[in-house]
Scaffold this motif. Structure first.
Motif: not given
Length: 166
Positions: A26-45
């Protein structure tokens, strides 16, 4: 997805690293560089911290996509290489379910930052993680001697609408 692509069931695949494709397949092409982030509820410590650490996250209950997804393995790997054990309250195969769980149960989820369902929610705070797990997305197209008109049109469409993001 990778397995079915290797079996040539699809002409195209969106893959997350790591993956193993023979170079002549296959021909392979990078389409997005991203990272894992944290999703927290409003008010979390942890919302008061500018940037989180994996150790911070290990101290709180997490919800995650199930082990059918690369996200799960990328998160587990980050905890393990630091000698930490994450506490998963539960896993799911639905991003929407995870969004709802964050708000209802005061838990954290770890996902790629480009997940649109999360970023449009006012009650969820997104926090970067120090030394994050990468989440790079690749477009793969089977190598063929001749491509159909539809294949060419679809590939051109994908290349126009999946520009390389950074």
């Amino acid at each position: 997805m990778e397995h079915d692509f290797l079996q040539k069931k699809f002409d195209f695949a969106l893959l997350v690293n790591p993956f193993e494709l023979p170079s002549d397949l296959a021909d392979v092409r990078l389409v997005a560089e991203d990272e894992i982030v944290a999703f927290l509820p409003l008010g979390h410590p942890l919302t008061s911290k500018a940037i989180l650490t994996w150790k911070d996250l290990a101290e709180y209950p997490l919800v995650s996509l199930s082990d059918k997804y690369q996200t799960y393995f990328k998160v587990i790997e980050q905890f393990r290489i630091r000698g930490l054990e994450p506490h998963f309250a539960y896993t799911s195969s639905s991003w929407q379910y995870l969004t709802d769980a964050i708000q209802r149960n005061f838990v954290i989820t770890l996902m790629p930052s480009l997940v649109p369902t999360f970023s449009s929610t006012d009650n969820i705070i997104i926090k970067r993680i120090k030394n994050p797990a990468s989440f790079n997305l690749f477009l793969a197209r089977l190598n063929k001697k001749h491509y159909s008109k539809e294949n060419k049109l679809f590939y051109d469409f994908l290349n126009q609408h999946l520009p390389k993001l950074k």
